[in-house]
Write an enzyme that holds these catalytic residues in place. Sequence first.
Site, PDB file in Angstrom:
ATOM      1  N   SER A  34     -24.526 -12.846  16.329  1.00 42.77           N
ATOM      2  CA  SER A  34     -23.298 -12.515  15.608  1.00 42.77           C
ATOM      3  C   SER A  34     -22.397 -13.705  15.292  1.00 42.77           C
ATOM      4  O   SER A  34     -21.751 -13.731  14.239  1.00 42.77           O
ATOM      5  CB  SER A  34     -22.501 -11.462  16.384  1.00 42.77           C
ATOM      6  OG  SER A  34     -22.180 -11.924  17.685  1.00 42.77           O
ATOM      7  N   ASP A 245     -11.301 -10.206  20.125  1.00 42.52           N
ATOM      8  CA  ASP A 245     -12.308  -9.572  20.985  1.00 42.52           C
ATOM      9  C   ASP A 245     -12.787 -10.478  22.111  1.00 42.52           C
ATOM     10  O   ASP A 245     -13.576 -10.058  22.958  1.00 42.52           O
ATOM     11  CB  ASP A 245     -13.501  -9.095  20.146  1.00 42.52           C
ATOM     12  CG  ASP A 245     -14.227 -10.231  19.433  1.00 42.52           C
ATOM     13  OD1 ASP A 245     -13.852 -11.405  19.622  1.00 42.52           O
ATOM     14  OD2 ASP A 245     -15.163  -9.926  18.668  1.00 42.52           O
ATOM     15  N   HIS A 248     -16.005 -13.505  19.662  1.00 41.52           N
ATOM     16  CA  HIS A 248     -16.290 -14.226  18.435  1.00 41.52           C
ATOM     17  C   HIS A 248     -15.190 -15.234  18.137  1.00 41.52           C
ATOM     18  O   HIS A 248     -14.079 -15.116  18.668  1.00 41.52           O
ATOM     19  CB  HIS A 248     -16.445 -13.250  17.266  1.00 41.52           C
ATOM     20  CG  HIS A 248     -17.556 -12.272  17.457  1.00 41.52           C
ATOM     21  ND1 HIS A 248     -17.329 -10.927  17.722  1.00 41.52           N
ATOM     22  CD2 HIS A 248     -18.903 -12.441  17.462  1.00 41.52           C
ATOM     23  CE1 HIS A 248     -18.494 -10.311  17.873  1.00 41.52           C
ATOM     24  NE2 HIS A 248     -19.458 -11.216  17.720  1.00 41.52           N
TER      25      HIS A 248
END
Length: 355
Positions: A34, A245, A248
């Site tokens: 990601s 979060d 990231h």
Amino acid sequence: MNKILFGAALAVSVISAFAKPDPNFHIYIAFGQSNMEGQATVIESNKIPKENFQVLASMTCQNMGRTLGEWAVAIPPLFHCYTGLSPADYFGKTMADSLPGIKIGVIPVAVAGTSIQLFDKDQYASYLPTTESWLQSKAADYGGNPYGRIIDLAKEAQKVGIIKGILFHQGETDGYSDSWGNTVKKVYENMLTDLGLSADTVPFIAGEVLQGGQCASANSQINALPNKIATAHVVSSTGCTGGSDNLHFSNEGYQLLGKRYAEKMLTLLPSRAPVLSSSSAESSSSAESSSSEETEAIQPRYSIPKTEEVPFNIYDLSGKKIGTFTAQSNDWKATWNSIRGKYPEGHYCIQKFSR
């Protein structure tokens, strides 16, 4: 009429047969999960294009005007149709700014949440069915075989340019044991073998995960990669800010991380001057060097005094030094033209020798 058509067909055939990859088109494979895919919201300033930075579309995205397997000007998102800013974006922008006369291309393949097993051609088929449906859907965007998509696209890219490096960001899911590093090494070596590349000329650059984030403990295994892979290098994420979060990176964090990938890659290029063809030396010109050491480290420039004799090194496209010559500094092209017949027809990089 038949003779004319035959002649035209023959001409096309000959041109195609002698077409060679452009040595001034530098291509990089970028893969991972990601944080390589990119999760930060893209802002307008991120979308400012650079004509010498392109992406080879790894899927068709109608919203971006991109078609699978075709080159396009690189505008985020690069990896999926609706993701965000990635480190590959500012890697490419920085490389493009630092290498005038060079075109930069990126082959982007990343799947959020995945284990390294998805890129292991011996494990992906058994691994993928065990994952969540959303991850399987992302992998389906790459034909259900992300590694295979990388190789297919890279082989096409090799017809028009030269693969110079492999960028990697993964480990949040499973980068916590020695076996992870062993699989990373295997994937890298598989890529080199499947694409006919040499580790000596195609380094592997990995990036740390978010410092202090949910998965920060993976950094110990990431930083151990150079112990397993002689041509591996690690880019620090220190100072790269994170998103809400705590997993990231933020938009600014991705920009900084991408620039660090580029800064590392620039130190690994054997030469940063545009490549000259053995049939002509007219495509390159000298430029004044920067007065600062920091600027010199990232600018593909060198100064040539006006009267003294200057030694030059000759490199092939793999970065191997194959010869030298000495020339009057203001007439080096003429000297190269007089000796180029000693070398096979092709492309070479001529670089001033620095003592």
